[in-house]
Scaffold this motif. Structure first.
Motif, PDB file in Angstrom:
ATOM      1  N   ALA A  41      -1.564   9.837  -7.616  1.00  7.67           N
ATOM      2  CA  ALA A  41      -2.345   9.087  -6.632  1.00  7.67           C
ATOM      3  C   ALA A  41      -2.447   7.620  -7.032  1.00  7.67           C
ATOM      4  N   HIS A  42      -2.638   7.360  -8.309  1.00 14.49           N
ATOM      5  CA  HIS A  42      -2.702   5.981  -8.803  1.00 14.49           C
ATOM      6  C   HIS A  42      -1.385   5.256  -8.549  1.00 14.49           C
ATOM      7  N   GLU A  43      -0.266   5.914  -8.801  1.00 18.10           N
ATOM      8  CA  GLU A  43       1.042   5.300  -8.580  1.00 18.10           C
ATOM      9  C   GLU A  43       1.290   5.038  -7.094  1.00 18.10           C
ATOM     10  N   TYR A  44       0.914   5.968  -6.231  1.00 15.57           N
ATOM     11  CA  TYR A  44       1.049   5.774  -4.783  1.00 15.57           C
ATOM     12  C   TYR A  44       0.217   4.561  -4.355  1.00 15.57           C
ATOM     13  N   LEU A  47       1.871   1.312  -5.376  1.00 12.45           N
ATOM     14  CA  LEU A  47       2.994   0.987  -4.501  1.00 12.45           C
ATOM     15  C   LEU A  47       2.506   0.420  -3.174  1.00 12.45           C
ATOM     16  N   ARG A  48       1.417   0.995  -2.638  1.00  8.38           N
ATOM     17  CA  ARG A  48       0.842   0.469  -1.384  1.00  8.38           C
ATOM     18  C   ARG A  48       0.347  -0.960  -1.593  1.00  8.38           C
ATOM     19  N   ARG A  49      -0.330  -1.212  -2.725  1.00  8.46           N
ATOM     20  CA  ARG A  49      -0.838  -2.555  -3.014  1.00  8.46           C
ATOM     21  C   ARG A  49       0.293  -3.570  -3.140  1.00  8.46           C
ATOM     22  N   ARG A  50       1.427  -3.125  -3.650  1.00  4.48           N
ATOM     23  CA  ARG A  50       2.579  -4.019  -3.786  1.00  4.48           C
ATOM     24  C   ARG A  50       3.260  -4.277  -2.454  1.00  4.48           C
ATOM     25  N   GLY A  51       2.833  -3.575  -1.410  1.00  3.34           N
ATOM     26  CA  GLY A  51       3.384  -3.801  -0.081  1.00  3.34           C
ATOM     27  C   GLY A  51       4.702  -3.091   0.178  1.00  3.34           C
TER      28      GLY A  51
END
Length: 71
Positions: A41-44, A47-51
């Protein structure tokens, strides 16, 4: 194999799963217990934060070929 190499392999699996639009539970199954659901969940979220688009992998798979590549 070192812990760093294992973490990088797990991160690559999560990245691929995310880009293909797969749910986190599927990423956990692919990793077969090598990562916790919280880590996935942290990795997902990272990735979302990185756009990074969650559907980018599917867009690449089904994108039409450029006219030059069809010749």
């Amino acid at each position: 194999m070192s812990q760093t190499a294992l973490a990088e392999q797990a991160r690559a699996v999560v990245y691929d799963a995310y880009r293909q639009g797969l749910p986190q539970a599927t990423a956990a199954q692919l990793l077969a217990g090598k990562a916790t659901p919280a880590w996935i969940a942290h990795e997902y979220a990272a990735l979302r934060r990185r756009g990074i688009s969650q559907m980018a992998g599917q867009q690449e798979l089904f994108a039409p070929e450029p006219a030059d590549a069809q010749q």
